[in-house]
Design an enzyme around this catalytic site. Structure first.
Site, PDB file in Angstrom:
ATOM      1  N   GLU A 305       0.832  -1.206   0.000  1.00 56.01           N
ATOM      2  CA  GLU A 305       0.000   0.000   0.000  1.00 56.01           C
ATOM      3  C   GLU A 305       0.860   1.247   0.000  1.00 56.01           C
ATOM      4  O   GLU A 305       0.543   2.241  -0.675  1.00 56.01           O
ATOM      5  CB  GLU A 305      -0.930  -0.010   1.220  1.00 56.01           C
ATOM      6  CG  GLU A 305      -1.971   1.105   1.235  1.00 56.01           C
ATOM      7  CD  GLU A 305      -1.501   2.391   1.919  1.00 56.01           C
ATOM      8  OE1 GLU A 305      -2.271   3.371   1.908  1.00 56.01           O
ATOM      9  OE2 GLU A 305      -0.381   2.415   2.453  1.00 56.01           O
ATOM     10  N   GLU A 306       1.939   1.217   0.773  1.00 60.46           N
ATOM     11  CA  GLU A 306       2.742   2.419   0.970  1.00 60.46           C
ATOM     12  C   GLU A 306       3.541   2.820  -0.267  1.00 60.46           C
ATOM     13  O   GLU A 306       4.161   3.884  -0.274  1.00 60.46           O
ATOM     14  CB  GLU A 306       3.693   2.226   2.157  1.00 60.46           C
ATOM     15  CG  GLU A 306       3.001   2.060   3.506  1.00 60.46           C
ATOM     16  CD  GLU A 306       2.376   3.345   4.033  1.00 60.46           C
ATOM     17  OE1 GLU A 306       2.408   4.368   3.311  1.00 60.46           O
ATOM     18  OE2 GLU A 306       1.843   3.322   5.161  1.00 60.46           O
TER      19      GLU A 306
END
Length: 507
Positions: A305-306
């Protein structure tokens, strides 16, 4: 598919028939799994068995994974993240769920910067291209947010740019367009600089971040001497894994999908961002084994996600239309325990930010609003759907979406301090994307309230989706919603009513 009116009737009967005391918290879930006559899930009974102590115990496990990793983090491709997704897989399997790894490839990078033979600690920015450029180091004028800031000497050289005001991507793009062969961005606050360019751009050249002190030293040296900089940036694709787990029972053509991301940034262990969402779902999943549901419950634990919402996007985009149609609703939970929290709910109806979710999203927002106001007497504020969290790919394919958020680096307003307590003028999470995002800095009170709110949604939709107002699920209904695709500068996390939840773009 089942008619929603039938499901509603089942739910009404179950409410009358199952008004007894809640079961004890599950300690040996395998015992419950062999029962053939489990009670239908009820919100108050599921919420009642969720404990702060269990949330904290799991938080310490994830913190241990981070602290046993060089850099003390759970970033993708590290031992800390590998231990995290392996722990989740085993936990969900041990608790009787159908579990699978969803493999995909994401980019990882390494990089170095050498100036006149001296190694300068540097970190490649996410979405930088590979390359080994060498050229004259040239300080960019002002702060590098305008094309006019890039002098002619940058062409064929390496641009040295101060962080601030505009996104990293804008600086990297302008440097490339000015003819630079590489870009070095130095921090404007103490410490090394990690960052993301948000998405690939053909104008980018190899780009790294360095600390404030290293940058200031180079600026000082350039005042009296010409310097030559050499970058060595290598970007490769490596496998990583989402973990997908689903209840064995329930209607598999009507699925509630709840999700949270499992990775942290390089700078810290990521216990609020997003250990808090991950752990809330794990504990709910454990206690849900004492009940049955009419609809199937699926848990999505997203990787990468990051670095651009990669895991959730690959999963959502990889679903066939037939499989996608089985997901009646997606709920996203990212940062639930911010120290200086707000209770923010995704603005499903678009009334606060003029960006509504697909049909059904407004009803999901209302469910959370009604729960916080009527069931537990707590204030809430809206947070915008701006395609900068893991709901984005599902919403883009027309799946109704919703979720909760407690805030990131934006400062709490005086009005919000009245609503939620805490300190006005201080960030919701002063440890956001930092080393301090650990167990000791979690707001456990906000965390358990949000966990119970998620449990309420799981129980409600586990019985019936009637309140979504969709009628019978069909693909045409989903296609009614269209949202603008976010620009490169829009990669990050969600807004809340006072401004960005996470930065609109990293600057």
């Amino acid at each position: 598919m089942k008619s929603f009116s039938v499901a509603a009737a089942i739910a009404a009967f179950a409410t009358l028939a199952l008004a007894g005391p809640a079961p004890a918290p599950i300690s040996s879930p395998t015992e419950a799994l062999v029962e053939r006559d489990l009670p239908l899930v009820q919100s108050n009974q599921l919420r009642r068995v969720l404990l702060r102590s269990e949330l904290l115990a799991k938080a310490r496990i994830l913190e241990g994974f981070a602290y046993n990793t060089t850099g003390r983090n759970r970033q993708i491709f590290t031992p800390g993240h590998k231990a995290t997704y392996e722990y989740i897989y085993k936990f969900m399997s041990d608790n009787g769920y159908d579990v699978e790894y969803n493999e995909f490839f994401a980019a990882t990078s390494s990089g170095s910067l050498v100036v006149d033979g001296v190694n300068i600690p540097a970190r490649p920015m996410t979405f930088t291209p590979s390359g080994k450029p060498t050229g004259r180091l040239v300080k960019v004028n002002n702060i590098g947010c305008e094309a006019s800031d890039y002098p002619a000497a940058v062409s064929g050289g390496v641009a040295l740019v101060l962080r601030g005001t505009c996104p990293f991507a804008q600086k990297a793009r302008l440097a490339g367009l000015a003819g630079a062969v590489g870009t070095v961005i130095y921090n404007n606050v103490a410490g090394p600089l990690d960052g993301t360019l948000g998405a690939a751009d053909p104008a980018f050249v190899p780009t790294v971040g360095i600390s404030d002190t290293a940058g200031a030293s180079l600026v000082s040296q350039l005042a009296t001497a010409t310097k030559t900089a050499s970058l060595d940036v290598l970007v490769t694709d490596l496998p990583t894994y989402n973990v997908i787990a689903q209840t064995k029972g329930g209607d598999k053509d009507n699925v509630l999908l709840v999700g949270a991301h499992t990775d942290s940034v390089n700078a810290g262990p990521g216990l609020n961002d997003n250990g808090s969402g991950t752990i809330a779902l794990l504990e709910i999943a454990k206690q849900l084994t004492a009940f049955k549901t009419n609809n199937a419950i699926r848990f999505g634990f997203w990787s990468a996600e990051e670095v651009g919402l990669v895991g959730s996007t690959r999963y959502a985009n990889g679903l066939s239309e037939a499989e996608l149609a089985k997901i009646t609703l997606y709920l996203n939970f990212d940062m639930l325990a911010s120290p200086n929290y707000v209770y923010a709910i995704y603005d499903g109806d678009g009334s606060a930010f003029n960006i509504s979710g697909p049909p059904g999203s407004a009803a999901a927002e209302k469910l959370f609003e009604d729960y916080f106001r009527n069931d537990v007497g707590l204030n809430t504020i809206p947070t915008a759907f701006d395609s900068r969290s893991d709901y984005a790919a599902f919403a883009a394919r027309g799946v109704p979406v919703g979720g909760l958020f407690t805030g990131a680096e934006v400062k709490k307003t005086p009005e919000q301090a009245v609503l939620f307590g805490g300190q006005a003028g201080v960030a919701y999470d002063v440890n956001y994307h930092g080393a301090g995002d650990n167990v000791s800095n979690l707001n456990v009170g906000a965390w358990i309230q949000n966990t119970k709110a998620i449990a309420h949604a799981v129980a409600t939709y586990g019985i019936s989706f009637a309140s979504l107002g969709l009628g019978k699920r069909d693909i045409e209904k989903r296609s009614e919603w269209v949202q603008e695709v976010p620009s490169v500068a829009d990669q990050g996390h969600e807004h809340i009513s006072s401004g960005c939840g996470h930065e609109k773009a990293e600057i």
